[in-house]
Design a protein around this motif. Structure first.
Motif, short mmCIF file in Angstrom:
data_model
loop_
_atom_site.label_atom_id
_atom_site.label_comp_id
_atom_site.label_asym_id
_atom_site.label_seq_id
_atom_site.Cartn_x
_atom_site.Cartn_y
_atom_site.Cartn_z
N GLY A 1 31.23 33.72 40.00
CA GLY A 1 30.39 34.09 41.31
C GLY A 1 28.89 34.97 41.70
N GLY A 2 28.71 36.54 42.03
CA GLY A 2 27.40 36.52 41.79
C GLY A 2 26.61 36.83 40.56
N TYR B 1 33.77 28.31 38.11
CA TYR B 1 34.99 27.63 38.76
C TYR B 1 34.37 26.16 39.28
CZ TYR B 1 37.61 31.32 37.60
OH TYR B 1 38.49 32.89 37.57
N ARG C 1 29.60 29.67 43.96
CA ARG C 1 31.11 29.87 44.43
C ARG C 1 32.30 29.05 44.66
NH1 ARG C 1 29.63 35.86 45.02
NH2 ARG C 1 27.83 35.93 45.74
N SER C 2 33.36 28.25 44.49
CA SER C 2 33.31 27.38 44.50
C SER C 2 34.74 27.54 45.60
CB SER C 2 34.00 26.74 43.49
OG SER C 2 35.04 25.96 43.66
N ARG D 1 39.93 27.66 45.17
CA ARG D 1 40.31 28.28 46.13
C ARG D 1 42.32 27.31 45.81
NH1 ARG D 1 38.70 33.55 47.92
NH2 ARG D 1 36.03 33.42 47.55
N GLY E 1 33.17 38.24 38.33
CA GLY E 1 33.70 40.03 39.35
C GLY E 1 34.72 39.42 40.21
N ASP E 2 35.57 40.21 40.97
CA ASP E 2 36.65 40.40 41.56
C ASP E 2 36.88 39.19 42.09
OD1 ASP E 2 35.27 40.60 44.01
OD2 ASP E 2 37.21 41.92 44.91
N GLY E 3 36.55 38.45 43.12
CA GLY E 3 36.75 37.10 42.49
C GLY E 3 37.39 36.40 42.00
N SER E 4 36.15 36.33 40.92
CA SER E 4 36.27 35.80 39.52
C SER E 4 37.71 36.47 38.71
CB SER E 4 35.31 36.13 38.90
OG SER E 4 33.89 35.29 39.60
N GLN F 1 40.50 37.20 40.22
CA GLN F 1 41.78 36.66 40.93
C GLN F 1 41.76 35.41 40.81
OE1 GLN F 1 41.56 38.20 45.08
NE2 GLN F 1 40.24 39.54 43.70
N LEU G 1 45.38 33.06 38.34
CA LEU G 1 45.68 32.32 38.74
C LEU G 1 45.41 30.90 37.48
CD1 LEU G 1 44.44 31.54 42.55
CD2 LEU G 1 47.25 32.30 41.65
N THR H 1 29.10 41.63 37.46
CA THR H 1 29.47 41.48 38.80
C THR H 1 28.34 43.46 38.59
OG1 THR H 1 29.52 42.46 40.75
CG2 THR H 1 30.75 43.25 39.53
P1 ATP Z 1 30.39 38.98 43.25
O1 ATP Z 1 30.91 40.70 42.99
O2 ATP Z 1 29.16 39.21 42.43
O3 ATP Z 1 30.51 38.82 44.85
P2 ATP Z 1 32.83 37.82 42.53
O4 ATP Z 1 33.33 36.52 40.87
O5 ATP Z 1 33.88 38.51 43.43
O6 ATP Z 1 31.81 37.74 42.35
P3 ATP Z 1 33.44 35.61 44.48
O7 ATP Z 1 32.54 34.95 45.09
O8 ATP Z 1 34.29 36.22 45.18
O9 ATP Z 1 32.90 36.52 43.40
O10 ATP Z 1 34.84 34.90 43.26
C1 ATP Z 1 34.13 34.01 42.83
C2 ATP Z 1 34.92 32.21 42.67
O11 ATP Z 1 36.47 32.62 42.38
C3 ATP Z 1 35.23 32.18 43.49
O12 ATP Z 1 33.89 31.27 44.99
C4 ATP Z 1 36.19 31.62 43.63
O13 ATP Z 1 36.44 29.66 43.07
C5 ATP Z 1 36.73 32.29 43.11
N1 ATP Z 1 38.33 33.03 43.56
C6 ATP Z 1 37.41 34.07 44.08
N2 ATP Z 1 38.87 34.99 44.57
C7 ATP Z 1 39.90 33.11 44.48
C8 ATP Z 1 41.59 33.72 44.80
N3 ATP Z 1 41.34 34.25 45.44
N4 ATP Z 1 41.65 33.19 44.61
C9 ATP Z 1 41.51 31.80 43.83
N5 ATP Z 1 39.98 31.26 43.76
C10 ATP Z 1 39.22 32.88 43.68
#
Ligand code: ATP
Length: 331
Positions: A19-20, A50, A81-82, A86, A111-114, A116, A120, A135
């Motif tokens: 993520g960021g 990822y 970011r990948s 996903r 962060g939260d996306g990471s 999630q 998985l 984050t």
């Molecule tokens: P920041 O808060 O700094 O933005 P982040 O971890 O929330 O960090 P994201 O871009 O949301 O940043 O997530 C990072 C990576 O995690 C994504 O590019 C993706 O590869 C993976 N990811 C995010 N959400 C999902 C999801 N629902 N399922 C699978 N992989 C995910």
């Protein structure tokens, strides 16, 4: 079908930043590698989050490889970011690369996306996965503060102090845009620490008329400057749009300043270094205890473990209380 059997012992763990980027990620990386080393586990670092996991960019890391990085901002592993991760197909390739490298546990700093994605990876492919909140946005619960937040807010406050000097000299109103597309924590803390008149955040609704009234009242009371902090992204036209609407039909002399990516960079503060050290060590300890699908965090100075799902679906931290405090003191 993937083999979902857990290994009897943990021999090799992989660590990535995702993520960021945020200041303190390197401190956490150093702690993960050294805590693993102390527990006789080997480590591999994954480049660019990822994305690098899917591309198979893994390399062994030992205690010496993480020397001299504690004080550096950003992440020496790189992050990305990948979109492919996903998808189940992308995660399948990533899991195959991890298995080929003999990895049985993964520490995800992000962060939260990471988190999630981390959930998985564990659910679908059987790796023990533990997260570290990295984050600047502070938008994960299960920790009072995320890694990088303290540094980012200090950077924003430093900029605000400088802007306040010029604002006070000219009797001016400033709108300062800070980061936080979906979360107003940076705006809230920098507003509180920088003596703002108002902070505009996605967590709370506000009306242009009432902000205008507040600003006019402040000047009428004799204030020589006014600062309105705007969290990025939530408002049409960003801080420029807000400034136009709030100052509509007034003769307020205003300027807009967008702090932008400078908030991400810089050497981590003491707090972020110590948090990185504690959480890196705690992540390895959690894995050794057989934990999986949890994030480690620090609440009231205690290390806590929170199931992944709860970190992005719940939040019991008192955002509203601090917003009320900021409002009461802005007079
Ligand atoms: P920041 O808060 O700094 O933005 P982040 O971890 O929330 O960090 P994201 O871009 O949301 O940043 O997530 C990072 C990576 O995690 C994504 O590019 C993706 O590869 C993976 N990811 C995010 N959400 C999902 C999801 N629902 N399922 C699978 N992989 C995910």
């Amino acid at each position: 079908m993937p083999d979902l059997k857990r290994p009897a012992a943990l021999n090799r763990l992989a660590v990535l930043t995702s993520g960021g980027d945020s200041p303190g990620m390197n401190a956490a990386l150093r702690a993960v590698v050294r805590a693993a080393d102390a527990a006789q586990m080997s480590c591999v670092g994954i480049a660019d989050g990822y994305k690098g996991m899917i591309d198979g960019r893994l390399k062994p890391l030992d205690a010496r490889d993480v020397s001299g990085i504690l004080q550096l901002g950003g992440t020496v592993l790189g992050t990305a970011r990948s979109t492919r991760f996903r998808t189940p197909e992308g995660r399948e390739i990533a899991a195959k690369n991890l298995r080929n490298a003999g990895v049985d546990a993964v520490v995800v700093i992000g962060g939260d996306g990471s988190m999630q994605g981390a959930k998985l990876l564990s659910e679908e492919h059987g790796f023990a996965v533990v997260g570290i909140p990295g984050t600047i946005d502070n938008d994960l619960s299960g920790t009072d503060f995320t890694l990088g937040f303290d540094t980012a807010v200090n950077t924003a406050v430093d900029a605000m102090d400088k802007i306040r000097d010029t604002a006070a000299s000219h009797n001016r109103l400033f709108f300062i845009e800070v980061m936080g597309r979906h979360a107003g924590w940076i705006a809230l803390y920098s507003g509180l620490a920088g003596g703002a008149t108002a902070v505009l955040v996605p967590e709370s609704s506000w009306e242009e008329d009432s902000i205008r009234a507040k600003v006019l009242e402040s000047f009428a009371l004799g204030k020589r400057f006014c600062i309105v902090v705007v969290a990025e992204g939530g408002e049409e036209g960003g801080a420029f749009g807000v400034a136009r609407r709030v100052t509509h039909e007034t003769d307020l002399d205003y300027r807009v300043s967008t702090l932008g990516h400078m908030q991400r960079g810089g050497a981590p503060t003491m707090r972020d270094r110590v948090l990185g050290a504690r959480l890196g060590d705690a992540a390895v300890a959690a894995l050794l205890d057989g934990e999986d699908q949890i994030m480690v965090g620090e609440r009231r100075l205690e290390i806590v473990r929170t199931p992944f799902e709860e970190t992005w679906t719940t939040d019991d931290r008192d955002f509203a209380g601090l917003l009320g405090l900021m409002d009461r003191l802005a007079r």
